[in-house]
Design a protein around this motif. Structure first.
Motif, mmCIF file in Angstrom:
data_model
loop_
_atom_site.group_PDB
_atom_site.id
_atom_site.type_symbol
_atom_site.label_atom_id
_atom_site.label_comp_id
_atom_site.label_asym_id
_atom_site.label_seq_id
_atom_site.Cartn_x
_atom_site.Cartn_y
_atom_site.Cartn_z
ATOM 1 N N PRO A 1 28.871 39.021 55.610
ATOM 2 C CA PRO A 1 29.771 38.062 56.264
ATOM 3 C C PRO A 1 31.227 38.403 56.016
ATOM 4 O O PRO A 1 31.569 39.145 55.092
ATOM 5 N N ALA A 2 32.099 37.859 56.818
ATOM 6 C CA ALA A 2 33.535 38.143 56.713
ATOM 7 C C ALA A 2 34.058 37.826 55.324
ATOM 8 O O ALA A 2 34.933 38.539 54.789
ATOM 9 N N GLU A 3 33.522 36.794 54.682
ATOM 10 C CA GLU A 3 34.023 36.388 53.369
ATOM 11 C C GLU A 3 33.535 37.310 52.244
ATOM 12 O O GLU A 3 33.855 37.094 51.070
ATOM 13 N N ALA A 4 32.788 38.349 52.579
ATOM 14 C CA ALA A 4 32.369 39.317 51.558
ATOM 15 C C ALA A 4 33.509 40.231 51.150
ATOM 16 O O ALA A 4 33.452 40.880 50.101
ATOM 17 N N MET A 5 34.568 40.309 51.963
ATOM 18 C CA MET A 5 35.703 41.157 51.613
ATOM 19 C C MET A 5 36.442 40.574 50.407
ATOM 20 O O MET A 5 36.624 39.364 50.301
ATOM 21 N N LEU A 6 36.860 41.451 49.477
ATOM 22 C CA LEU A 6 37.702 41.022 48.365
ATOM 23 C C LEU A 6 39.114 40.777 48.906
ATOM 24 O O LEU A 6 39.776 41.713 49.349
ATOM 25 N N PRO A 7 39.599 39.557 48.857
ATOM 26 C CA PRO A 7 40.878 39.271 49.525
ATOM 27 C C PRO A 7 42.094 39.869 48.820
ATOM 28 O O PRO A 7 43.134 40.083 49.451
ATOM 29 N N GLY A 8 41.976 40.159 47.534
ATOM 30 C CA GLY A 8 43.162 40.561 46.783
ATOM 31 C C GLY A 8 43.388 42.049 46.663
ATOM 32 O O GLY A 8 44.337 42.474 45.989
ATOM 33 N N ALA A 9 42.549 42.877 47.278
ATOM 34 C CA ALA A 9 42.678 44.325 47.140
ATOM 35 C C ALA A 9 42.876 44.968 48.498
ATOM 36 O O ALA A 9 42.078 44.756 49.416
ATOM 37 N N SER A 10 43.924 45.748 48.635
ATOM 38 C CA SER A 10 44.176 46.500 49.864
ATOM 39 C C SER A 10 44.725 47.859 49.499
ATOM 40 O O SER A 10 45.710 47.967 48.763
ATOM 41 N N GLY A 11 44.056 48.916 49.965
ATOM 42 C CA GLY A 11 44.468 50.264 49.629
ATOM 43 C C GLY A 11 43.789 50.755 48.363
ATOM 44 O O GLY A 11 43.035 50.029 47.702
ATOM 45 N N LEU A 12 44.069 51.987 47.991
ATOM 46 C CA LEU A 12 43.429 52.593 46.828
ATOM 47 C C LEU A 12 43.924 52.023 45.512
ATOM 48 O O LEU A 12 43.318 52.256 44.467
ATOM 49 N N SER A 13 45.014 51.253 45.524
ATOM 50 C CA SER A 13 45.454 50.610 44.290
ATOM 51 C C SER A 13 44.399 49.637 43.775
ATOM 52 O O SER A 13 44.341 49.369 42.568
ATOM 53 N N GLY A 14 43.554 49.119 44.670
ATOM 54 C CA GLY A 14 42.481 48.212 44.251
ATOM 55 C C GLY A 14 41.487 48.889 43.330
ATOM 56 O O GLY A 14 41.355 48.522 42.151
ATOM 57 N N PRO A 15 40.763 49.916 43.805
ATOM 58 C CA PRO A 15 39.824 50.583 42.901
ATOM 59 C C PRO A 15 40.503 51.271 41.730
ATOM 60 O O PRO A 15 39.951 51.312 40.630
ATOM 61 N N PHE A 16 41.719 51.797 41.920
ATOM 62 C CA PHE A 16 42.397 52.465 40.818
ATOM 63 C C PHE A 16 42.694 51.495 39.680
ATOM 64 O O PHE A 16 42.659 51.877 38.504
ATOM 65 N N GLY A 17 42.988 50.242 40.006
ATOM 66 C CA GLY A 17 43.225 49.259 38.966
ATOM 67 C C GLY A 17 42.013 49.048 38.085
ATOM 68 O O GLY A 17 42.142 48.810 36.871
ATOM 69 N N CYS A 18 40.827 49.145 38.676
ATOM 70 C CA CYS A 18 39.588 49.011 37.906
ATOM 71 C C CYS A 18 39.286 50.289 37.126
ATOM 72 O O CYS A 18 38.830 50.237 35.975
ATOM 73 N N LEU A 19 39.532 51.442 37.748
ATOM 74 C CA LEU A 19 39.285 52.712 37.068
ATOM 75 C C LEU A 19 40.123 52.836 35.801
ATOM 76 O O LEU A 19 39.666 53.393 34.798
ATOM 77 N N ASN A 20 41.342 52.312 35.823
ATOM 78 C CA ASN A 20 42.164 52.373 34.621
ATOM 79 C C ASN A 20 41.555 51.553 33.485
ATOM 80 O O ASN A 20 41.672 51.918 32.308
ATOM 81 N N GLU A 21 40.904 50.438 33.827
ATOM 82 C CA GLU A 21 40.207 49.656 32.808
ATOM 83 C C GLU A 21 39.078 50.481 32.186
ATOM 84 O O GLU A 21 38.884 50.493 30.968
ATOM 85 N N ALA A 22 38.324 51.178 33.035
ATOM 86 C CA ALA A 22 37.204 51.979 32.540
ATOM 87 C C ALA A 22 37.685 53.168 31.725
ATOM 88 O O ALA A 22 37.093 53.523 30.696
ATOM 89 N N ARG A 23 38.752 53.817 32.181
ATOM 90 C CA ARG A 23 39.284 54.961 31.443
ATOM 91 C C ARG A 23 39.755 54.559 30.049
ATOM 92 O O ARG A 23 39.582 55.310 29.083
ATOM 93 N N TYR A 24 40.320 53.369 29.948
ATOM 94 C CA TYR A 24 40.758 52.896 28.642
ATOM 95 C C TYR A 24 39.559 52.793 27.696
ATOM 96 O O TYR A 24 39.645 53.188 26.526
ATOM 97 N N GLY A 25 38.442 52.279 28.174
ATOM 98 C CA GLY A 25 37.256 52.180 27.324
ATOM 99 C C GLY A 25 36.741 53.530 26.873
ATOM 100 O O GLY A 25 36.228 53.685 25.752
#
Length: 399
Positions: free
Chosen positions: A237-261
């Motif tokens: 459904p349309a509401e499955a989209m994450l509203p707060g992430a647009s562009g590669l900065s979205g996944p990169f923000g999560c990857l930085n969390e994983a890299r820190y670990g």
């Protein structure tokens, strides 16, 4: 006559630099690693078995999404989270990877970029270990170039239709929900900056057209699960989209969390290898004396110990920066590059001290070395982090 090796932390007093709460998190993780993972990990590695019943153990301990606040998450500090990663990876990289995929990637994506409804639906169950998530970014032909993404999502009425493929997606065949990153054709700019924007979607893995196939033939991370994913007309459904992430900065923000670990976790694997070599050096006798009485062996042990302690101190420094909100991506690259590279060298040196027995599963060293080859590759290869640092130093991007 044989001796018993002293504990490494008796030589270097890390505890003095930690808070009581941080030490408690570390001890909880060490207990689970030693009592629940270590006794079975060699068999699980040999049999390519992911022990799903431990997922709930991790949830009950508060490790899943422990750095996040609210929604059943512990809200722990960055150093506490790092120490948990260190202790889990001292048992096996696969279990630190699980905590990372679940918490630093999937849960962080929902927590950072999701709607309140999405957070309420998924995060409490994931924090408890009742639900499993995965993070679908890497593609078969993409590797270190996520900008070349070919997975696409097109709007069809009140739904999104996703087509494409992903590879090396941790936990995907076990997951209840996948965070899927796809390119959206968006000439109007309604969902991003116009043209073709990368957006994230929460896809229940029971959705028709979603197929996760575990990758076989792995000689590394054998007690963990990584998959190929296929999306064949997957409708959400349309509401499955994450509203707060647009562009590669979205996944990169999560990857930085994983890299820190990983900065912390790789040092756990290194410590485990050093401990095995140290114990062997005082218990195995050759030419009438322990091999640890030889100068060359002591030189190897000293060099290994120095790199472990330097790596942990770097991780601690990065953790304190993170807690102040001052940690940069380039600093994370320093830590990831150093920790994994040095952990691999420590594993190789430990194997040499263990001699022929070092290639057997009587010791954890070859398993750690094999796993660290995967850790070296995911979340940015050595070369990618060298280029990140080269750009930071020169101001010139050489990607």
């Amino acid at each position: 006559m044989t001796a018993t090796a002293p504990r490494i932390d008796q030589v270097f007093d890390l505890d003095a630099l930690l808070t009581e709460d941080e030490r408690e998190w570390q001890q909880r993780a060490r207990t689970i690693a030693q009592e629940r993972i270590a006794p079975i990990i060699e068999d699980d590695f040999e049999n390519k078995h992911f022990r799903r019943e431990l997922v709930k153990v991790m949830g009950d301990a508060g490790f899943l999404g422990m750095h996040l606040k609210g929604y059943g998450c512990a809200g722990a500090g960055a150093v506490a989270y790092g120490l948990v990663c260190l202790e889990l990876e001292a048992a096996d990289s696969g279990w630190r990877t699980f905590v990372s995929v679940q918490g630093s990637l999937a849960m962080s994506a929902i927590h950072k970029y999701g709607s309140e409804e999405q957070k309420q639906r998924w995060l409490p169950g994931m924090a408890a270990g009742d639900l499993i998530g995965c993070f679908a970014l890497t593609e078969p032909q993409g590797g270190s170039d996520p900008a070349a993404m070919t997975t696409v999502a097109r709007r069809d009425g009140d739904e999104w239709v996703i087509d494409g493929a992903k590879r090396w997606i941790g936990l995907a065949s076990l997951a209840d929900v996948a965070v899927v990153w796809a390119r959206v054709d968006d000439p109007s700019g309604a969902y991003g900056e116009g043209g073709s924007a990368v957006r994230g979607f929460l896809v229940p893995t029971s959705t028709p057209g979603f197929t996760a196939t575990p990758i076989d033939g792995k000689l590394s991370m054998r007690a963990s699960v990584q998959c190929d994913l296929d999306f064949d007309g997957v409708r959400v459904p349309a509401e499955a989209m994450l509203p707060g992430a647009s562009g590669l900065s979205g996944p990169f923000g999560c990857l930085n969390e994983a890299r820190y670990g990983i900065v912390w976790g790789a040092m756990g694997a290194a410590r485990s290898c050093l401990e095995a070599a140290l114990e062997r050096s005082v218990t195995r006798e050759v030419f009438g004396k322990p091999i640890g009485a030889n100068q060359l062996t002591q030189a190897k042990l000293a060099d290994m110990f120095v790199e472990v302690e330097k790596g942990v101190l770097l991780a601690l420094h990065l953790g304190r920066l993170k807690e102040r909100g001052a940690l940069t991506p380039a600093q994370i690259s320093v830590g990831k590059l150093n920790s994994v590279r040095e952990a691999l060298e420590i594993a190789h040196q430990a194997r040499s001290i263990l001699a022929g027995d070092g290639i057997t599963n009587a010791f954890p060293v070859m398993r750690h070395a094999a796993n660290l080859e995967s850790v070296r590759t995911y979340e940015g290869t050595d070369e990618i982090h060298q280029l990140v640092l080269g750009r930071a130093l020169t101001g010139i991007a050489a990607f």
